[in-house]
Design a protein around this motif. Structure first.
Motif, mmCIF file in Angstrom:
data_model
loop_
_atom_site.group_PDB
_atom_site.id
_atom_site.type_symbol
_atom_site.label_atom_id
_atom_site.label_comp_id
_atom_site.label_asym_id
_atom_site.label_seq_id
_atom_site.Cartn_x
_atom_site.Cartn_y
_atom_site.Cartn_z
ATOM 1 N N LEU A 142 6.643 44.886 -155.495
ATOM 2 C CA LEU A 142 5.391 45.628 -155.495
ATOM 3 C C LEU A 142 5.598 46.939 -156.240
ATOM 4 C CD1 LEU A 142 4.236 45.047 -151.838
ATOM 5 C CD2 LEU A 142 2.908 44.508 -153.861
ATOM 6 N N TYR A 199 -1.318 48.765 -156.294
ATOM 7 C CA TYR A 199 0.013 48.248 -156.588
ATOM 8 C C TYR A 199 -0.136 47.013 -157.468
ATOM 9 C CZ TYR A 199 2.148 51.116 -152.892
ATOM 10 O OH TYR A 199 2.601 52.161 -152.128
ATOM 11 N N TYR A 239 -4.639 53.136 -152.553
ATOM 12 C CA TYR A 239 -3.471 52.865 -153.392
ATOM 13 C C TYR A 239 -3.710 51.600 -154.204
ATOM 14 C CZ TYR A 239 -1.349 55.712 -149.671
ATOM 15 O OH TYR A 239 -1.070 56.699 -148.751
ATOM 16 N N PHE A 295 4.216 50.424 -157.574
ATOM 17 C CA PHE A 295 3.180 51.425 -157.350
ATOM 18 C C PHE A 295 2.501 51.795 -158.655
ATOM 19 C CE2 PHE A 295 1.011 55.068 -155.823
ATOM 20 C CZ PHE A 295 1.205 56.087 -156.748
ATOM 21 N N TYR A 312 -2.388 56.530 -156.691
ATOM 22 C CA TYR A 312 -2.725 56.910 -155.313
ATOM 23 C C TYR A 312 -3.839 57.947 -155.340
ATOM 24 C CZ TYR A 312 -1.929 60.334 -151.498
ATOM 25 O OH TYR A 312 -2.063 61.259 -150.491
ATOM 26 N N SER A 333 1.500 58.577 -161.411
ATOM 27 C CA SER A 333 2.842 58.441 -161.967
ATOM 28 C C SER A 333 3.286 57.001 -162.170
ATOM 29 C CB SER A 333 3.849 59.163 -161.070
ATOM 30 O OG SER A 333 3.870 58.575 -159.776
ATOM 31 N N GLN A 389 1.875 43.333 -158.298
ATOM 32 C CA GLN A 389 2.902 42.402 -157.856
ATOM 33 C C GLN A 389 3.150 41.384 -158.952
ATOM 34 O OE1 GLN A 389 2.046 40.307 -154.197
ATOM 35 N NE2 GLN A 389 4.133 39.607 -153.973
ATOM 36 N N LEU A 399 -2.946 44.628 -156.282
ATOM 37 C CA LEU A 399 -3.258 44.823 -154.869
ATOM 38 C C LEU A 399 -3.767 46.228 -154.632
ATOM 39 C CD1 LEU A 399 -0.102 43.131 -153.371
ATOM 40 C CD2 LEU A 399 -2.413 42.262 -153.175
#
Lengths: 118, 115
Positions: free
Chosen positions: A43, A35, A33, A45, A48, A58, A37, A91
């Motif tokens: 966080l 992410y 994944y 998204f 994935y 998405s 920040q 991240l």
């Protein structure tokens, strides 16, 4: 490796340049994944990957963002024509599988790449 | 869509006092809920989760969380705060559909414990 490794840890780039961020997941982890920040945004998204399945893209905020995962292991997040609003900590996290992550102990996160666009 | 809300940007508490960090959720179906902590200059760490069963979930570092279905809440608690608990706390919910299985995080709450 022992943990999720991200490189570089810090990146300063000029507006309009392209950047590549790298993530080395824990060996054997099939789910990965990304992410973002940002201050005050929590966080967010981005994308994935699960094994050989089509990724869930998405969360990518624009077509300037893309990611790939080669050989089911290392992943690269690419941001083209960077803008100042792209400045954030990016991240990466991995887990043995998505189902395991969300029903057992969750993800293992890397320390992140702090991107600053000037 | 699944989501969580953390209504407080910051929570201040004196050392030794009980602490609560709030989280509410909005899901379709049964919620899978998580708490993560981010200490300064360190990565996010898993604290605890609720999947099913007992509404009071115990996790790492003496933290616990109470799942309340009627109030759609999953507040993080600790009976006696430590200065070392000062960190950024994130609530998260599982989002699963036909092509994805991921965690959706809240905006985070900064916990400050004063000596």
């Amino acid at each position: 490796g022992a943990g999720v490794s991200q490189s570089p840890s810090n990146k300063v780039t000029e507006k309009g340049k392209d950047v590549e961020l790298r993530c080395d997941p824990i060996s054997g982890h099939t789910a990965l994944y990304w992410y973002r920040q940002s201050l005050g945004q929590g966080l967010e998204f981005l994308i994935y990957f699960q094994g050989n399945s089509a990724p869930d893209k998405s969360g990518l905020p624009s077509d300037r963002f893309s990611a790939e995962r080669t050989g089911g292991s290392v992943s690269t997040l690419t941001i083209q024509r960077t803008q100042q609003e792209d400045s954030a900590v990016y991240l990466c996290a991995s887990s043995p599988s998505a189902g395991t992550a969300t029903t057992n102990y969750g993800y293992t996160f890397g320390s992140g790449t702090r991107l600053t666009v000037v | 869509a699944q989501s969580v809300a953390q209504p407080e940007d910051q929570v201040n508490v004196a050392e030794g006092n009980p602490l609560t960090v709030k989280c509410t959720y909005s899901v379709s179906g049964n919620p899978y809920l998580f708490w993560y902590v981010q200490y300064p200059n360190r990565g996010l760490q898993f604290l605890l989760k609720y999947i099913t069963g007992d509404n009071l979930v115990k996790g790492s570092y003496g933290f616990e969380a109470e799942f309340n279905k009627s109030q759609t809440s999953f507040h993080l608690k600790k009976p006696s705060a430590l200065v070392s608990d000062s960190a950024l706390y994130f609530c998260a919910v599982r989002d699963i559909t036909y092509n994805t299985d991921k965690l959706i995080f809240g905006t985070g709450t900064r916990l400050q414990v004063f000596p």
